[in-house]
Design a protein around this motif. Structure first.
Motif, PDB file in Angstrom:
ATOM      1  N   ASN B  95      36.246  33.291  37.632  1.00 32.15           N
ATOM      2  CA  ASN B  95      37.092  32.171  37.244  1.00 32.15           C
ATOM      3  C   ASN B  95      37.105  31.093  38.312  1.00 32.15           C
ATOM      4  O   ASN B  95      36.949  29.908  38.032  1.00 32.15           O
ATOM      5  CB  ASN B  95      38.522  32.651  37.016  1.00 32.15           C
ATOM      6  CG  ASN B  95      38.766  33.034  35.571  1.00 32.15           C
ATOM      7  OD1 ASN B  95      38.497  32.254  34.677  1.00 32.15           O
ATOM      8  ND2 ASN B  95      39.261  34.238  35.362  1.00 32.15           N
ATOM      9  N   LEU B  96      37.294  31.528  39.546  1.00 30.20           N
ATOM     10  CA  LEU B  96      37.377  30.579  40.658  1.00 30.20           C
ATOM     11  C   LEU B  96      36.054  29.835  40.809  1.00 30.20           C
ATOM     12  O   LEU B  96      36.024  28.615  40.952  1.00 30.20           O
ATOM     13  CB  LEU B  96      37.738  31.331  41.951  1.00 30.20           C
ATOM     14  CG  LEU B  96      37.782  30.487  43.216  1.00 30.20           C
ATOM     15  CD1 LEU B  96      38.810  29.378  43.086  1.00 30.20           C
ATOM     16  CD2 LEU B  96      38.109  31.351  44.433  1.00 30.20           C
ATOM     17  N   ARG B  97      34.953  30.592  40.725  1.00 26.51           N
ATOM     18  CA  ARG B  97      33.634  29.980  40.923  1.00 26.51           C
ATOM     19  C   ARG B  97      33.369  28.933  39.849  1.00 26.51           C
ATOM     20  O   ARG B  97      32.961  27.811  40.131  1.00 26.51           O
ATOM     21  CB  ARG B  97      32.557  31.071  40.875  1.00 26.51           C
ATOM     22  CG  ARG B  97      31.190  30.583  41.315  1.00 26.51           C
ATOM     23  CD  ARG B  97      30.125  31.581  40.938  1.00 26.51           C
ATOM     24  NE  ARG B  97      30.232  32.834  41.670  1.00 26.51           N
ATOM     25  CZ  ARG B  97      30.095  34.033  41.086  1.00 26.51           C
ATOM     26  NH1 ARG B  97      29.877  34.136  39.800  1.00 26.51           N
ATOM     27  NH2 ARG B  97      30.189  35.122  41.802  1.00 26.51           N
ATOM     28  N   PHE B  98      33.661  29.296  38.586  1.00 24.74           N
ATOM     29  CA  PHE B  98      33.388  28.373  37.486  1.00 24.74           C
ATOM     30  C   PHE B  98      34.232  27.101  37.610  1.00 24.74           C
ATOM     31  O   PHE B  98      33.714  25.991  37.540  1.00 24.74           O
ATOM     32  CB  PHE B  98      33.663  29.055  36.146  1.00 24.74           C
ATOM     33  CG  PHE B  98      33.431  28.170  34.965  1.00 24.74           C
ATOM     34  CD1 PHE B  98      32.155  27.932  34.502  1.00 24.74           C
ATOM     35  CD2 PHE B  98      34.499  27.548  34.329  1.00 24.74           C
ATOM     36  CE1 PHE B  98      31.929  27.106  33.424  1.00 24.74           C
ATOM     37  CE2 PHE B  98      34.273  26.708  33.253  1.00 24.74           C
ATOM     38  CZ  PHE B  98      32.989  26.495  32.800  1.00 24.74           C
ATOM     39  N   ASN B  99      35.534  27.289  37.822  1.00 26.07           N
ATOM     40  CA  ASN B  99      36.416  26.121  37.892  1.00 26.07           C
ATOM     41  C   ASN B  99      36.099  25.239  39.087  1.00 26.07           C
ATOM     42  O   ASN B  99      36.245  24.025  39.028  1.00 26.07           O
ATOM     43  CB  ASN B  99      37.872  26.571  37.950  1.00 26.07           C
ATOM     44  CG  ASN B  99      38.385  26.986  36.594  1.00 26.07           C
ATOM     45  OD1 ASN B  99      37.931  26.473  35.589  1.00 26.07           O
ATOM     46  ND2 ASN B  99      39.303  27.928  36.579  1.00 26.07           N
ATOM     47  N   HIS B 100      35.673  25.875  40.163  1.00 24.03           N
ATOM     48  CA  HIS B 100      35.353  25.116  41.361  1.00 24.03           C
ATOM     49  C   HIS B 100      34.092  24.281  41.140  1.00 24.03           C
ATOM     50  O   HIS B 100      34.058  23.093  41.465  1.00 24.03           O
ATOM     51  CB  HIS B 100      35.156  26.087  42.528  1.00 24.03           C
ATOM     52  CG  HIS B 100      34.935  25.411  43.834  1.00 24.03           C
ATOM     53  ND1 HIS B 100      35.874  24.562  44.384  1.00 24.03           N
ATOM     54  CD2 HIS B 100      33.898  25.438  44.691  1.00 24.03           C
ATOM     55  CE1 HIS B 100      35.400  24.104  45.535  1.00 24.03           C
ATOM     56  NE2 HIS B 100      34.214  24.616  45.738  1.00 24.03           N
ATOM     57  N   LEU B 101      33.052  24.908  40.577  1.00 18.94           N
ATOM     58  CA  LEU B 101      31.789  24.203  40.397  1.00 18.94           C
ATOM     59  C   LEU B 101      31.904  23.122  39.333  1.00 18.94           C
ATOM     60  O   LEU B 101      31.275  22.078  39.430  1.00 18.94           O
ATOM     61  CB  LEU B 101      30.685  25.189  40.008  1.00 18.94           C
ATOM     62  CG  LEU B 101      30.286  26.164  41.114  1.00 18.94           C
ATOM     63  CD1 LEU B 101      29.290  27.178  40.592  1.00 18.94           C
ATOM     64  CD2 LEU B 101      29.705  25.429  42.306  1.00 18.94           C
ATOM     65  N   ILE B 102      32.745  23.369  38.323  1.00 18.66           N
ATOM     66  CA  ILE B 102      32.827  22.400  37.238  1.00 18.66           C
ATOM     67  C   ILE B 102      33.472  21.103  37.716  1.00 18.66           C
ATOM     68  O   ILE B 102      33.205  20.028  37.189  1.00 18.66           O
ATOM     69  CB  ILE B 102      33.587  22.994  36.033  1.00 18.66           C
ATOM     70  CG1 ILE B 102      33.069  22.347  34.762  1.00 18.66           C
ATOM     71  CG2 ILE B 102      35.064  22.788  36.124  1.00 18.66           C
ATOM     72  CD1 ILE B 102      33.627  22.976  33.554  1.00 18.66           C
ATOM     73  N   ASN B 108      29.764  28.497  48.491  1.00 22.92           N
ATOM     74  CA  ASN B 108      29.135  29.803  48.318  1.00 22.92           C
ATOM     75  C   ASN B 108      30.205  30.862  48.102  1.00 22.92           C
ATOM     76  O   ASN B 108      31.395  30.622  48.297  1.00 22.92           O
ATOM     77  CB  ASN B 108      28.251  30.140  49.522  1.00 22.92           C
ATOM     78  CG  ASN B 108      29.038  30.116  50.806  1.00 22.92           C
ATOM     79  OD1 ASN B 108      30.171  30.590  50.854  1.00 22.92           O
ATOM     80  ND2 ASN B 108      28.456  29.552  51.849  1.00 22.92           N
ATOM     81  N   ASP B 109      29.758  32.027  47.690  1.00 24.05           N
ATOM     82  CA  ASP B 109      30.703  33.076  47.308  1.00 24.05           C
ATOM     83  C   ASP B 109      31.587  33.537  48.461  1.00 24.05           C
ATOM     84  O   ASP B 109      32.722  33.947  48.247  1.00 24.05           O
ATOM     85  CB  ASP B 109      29.947  34.267  46.709  1.00 24.05           C
ATOM     86  CG  ASP B 109      29.744  34.091  45.220  1.00 24.05           C
ATOM     87  OD1 ASP B 109      30.065  32.990  44.716  1.00 24.05           O
ATOM     88  OD2 ASP B 109      29.280  35.030  44.569  1.00 24.05           O
ATOM     89  N   ASN B 110      31.050  33.474  49.699  1.00 29.01           N
ATOM     90  CA  ASN B 110      31.868  33.920  50.828  1.00 29.01           C
ATOM     91  C   ASN B 110      33.127  33.072  50.982  1.00 29.01           C
ATOM     92  O   ASN B 110      34.220  33.592  51.198  1.00 29.01           O
ATOM     93  CB  ASN B 110      31.059  33.873  52.129  1.00 29.01           C
ATOM     94  CG  ASN B 110      30.135  35.079  52.236  1.00 29.01           C
ATOM     95  OD1 ASN B 110      30.414  36.118  51.634  1.00 29.01           O
ATOM     96  ND2 ASN B 110      29.042  34.919  52.954  1.00 29.01           N
TER      97      ASN B 110
END
Lengths: 223, 217
Positions: B95-102, B108-110
């Motif tokens: 969730n965090l990765r998607f919302n952040h990139l969008i 990066n994941d770290n």
């Protein structure tokens, strides 16, 4: 730009695979509707061959309507759609990714199970191949035109019924030429090329206009 | 780099929510929007984000109207509304990765895992978020603030559903953001202590605008 396209496509497919029932609903709906007809009208081989193209296409239209309502509804309810509208990239790219995912999950499976229709309706293999080709050209149009309706009726009460009323009339050309080509391919002198060209033209038209129209509709729905 | 709003007017139905609203927001400034329920706070916030088109008035970012430079403005903007934009079927990290990139950010994941740890979700990264509590879901949404590099934060009721520790952390995040030269607009009744910078208050009930230097809290 392509990054965000892939990201949304991957996410939508991942979400659908974690909740497989929604994908299978569409597929089984199609199979059940198609297999009900022989039970209702009798097993006369000639008649089944006659009605097969129309039945297959109407079942495909109705099946693709099933999942349309959910195309944007989940993202709308949890606020993801709002975040998508605020993304720096053009909204039409994001919308196009969602349409592509919708087609991969609901349109493509119908193309792949078309041989089942062939078996049930005693169709020859050439006719089945034409049917698969026409479904391959036609189902993306269903997803893309349907997305406009889904975006327009977003957040409305009874939106599901409204989508059908808005969108089914727009599906008529796809139905006419899609079913027409399959019927034509059964004739000795049949020529399906005009049908293929016309459906391809519809496909290109919806590729160009539908992401843009859907994006505008979403902006209005979220205002 | 500043947000300049002039003569803004919004009408919903036949009710005028606000008119002739003008204010400016510069780096190191925190703006509180106040007003009773239904006074138009959320409408104003959505207007500032460009989700809702104002009936009159201009919103300028870096001296350019936002609707003409949407891409630039949206890259600079971080918005979090009442809704968390969290998918129950995805894990906290996904969730965090998607919302952040969008929102046009890179990372990066770290960094994302560090953010989840800092917001108090260590050990929950790979849980589907539907199994988390309301407050934890809100934390997943707020973890974006830790990794976000946007200069302008617009937060609608950010403190809702958070416990005392999370409220303190969020206050600290906002304060650090202002310290680092950022700007923020909040609708909340929760005070946010700042170490430096300036606080403005806009009250949508009587359209009073108060501003002042930071006082020690």
């Amino acid at each position: 730009m392509f990054n965000i396209f892939w990201m949304i496509l991957k996410r939508d497919i991942k979400l659908a695979l974690r909740r497989r029932s929604e994908v299978f609903t569409v597929l089984f709906f199609f199979i059940i509707v198609v297999s009900l007809f022989p039970l209702g009208v009798g097993f006369n081989e000639k008649m089944l061959q006659e009605i097969a193209p129309g039945v297959a296409w109407i079942a495909a239209l109705l099946a693709s309507m099933l999942a349309l309502e959910r195309l944007f509804a989940n993202d709308y309810v949890d606020g993801t759609l709002e975040q998508m509208l605020l993304a720096p990239q053009p909204l039409s790219i994001l919308v196009f990714a969602k349409m592509t995912a919708h087609w991969l999950l609901t349109g493509l499976p119908l193309v792949l199970v078309a041989p089942v229709v062939g078996v049930l309706y005693h169709l020859e293999s050439d006719t089945v191949i034409t049917m698969m080709l026409m479904l391959l050209l036609g189902t993306p149009i269903l997803s893309m035109v349907g997305a406009i309706g889904a975006a327009l009726t977003l957040g409305l009460r009874g939106g599901g019924v409204l989508i059908s009323l808005l969108i089914l009339p727009l599906y008529i050309p796809v139905l006419v030429y899609g079913a027409g080509a399959i019927a034509e391919s059964r004739l000795q002198s049949g020529n399906i090329e005009p049908h293929i060209l016309l459906l391809s033209a519809f496909l290109l038209l919806s590729l160009i206009f539908s992401p843009w129209a859907t994006a505008s509709a979403l902006k209005i729905s979220l205002e | 780099m500043s947000l300049i709003v002039s003569d803004l007017q919004c009408i919903r139905g036949d009710r005028q929510l606000f008119s002739d609203l003008s204010f400016q927001l510069h780096p190191k400034q925190l703006l509180f929007l106040e007003g009773k329920n239904g006074s138009g706070k959320t409408t104003l916030i959505r207007t500032l984000c460009g989700l809702f088109i104002a009936d009159k008035g201009n919103i300028l970012w870096k001296n350019q109207p936002i609707e003409e430079h949407l891409e630039v403005y949206r890259k600079a903007l971080f918005y979090l509304g009442h809704l968390n934009a969290i998918k129950g079927d995805l894990t906290a990290l996904e969730n965090l990765r998607f919302n952040h990139l969008i929102s046009g950010q890179k990372s990066n994941d770290n960094d994302l895992l560090d953010a989840l740890e800092r917001i108090g979700l260590f050990g929950y990264e790979d849980f589907p978020t539907r199994e988390l509590s309301q407050g934890q879901k809100r934390r997943v949404a707020l973890a974006r603030l830790i990794v976000n590099k946007s200069p302008l934060w617009i937060l609608d009721e950010p403190f809702v559903a958070l416990d005392v520790a999370a409220v303190a952390l969020l206050q600290q995040l906002i304060s650090q953001h202002i310290d680092a030269g950022g700007m923020a607009i909040l609708t909340t009744h929760q005070a946010v202590p700042l170490t430096e910078g300036e606080i403005q208050h806009i009250n949508l009930d009587d359209f009073s605008i108060k501003s002042g230097r930071v006082v020690d809290v």
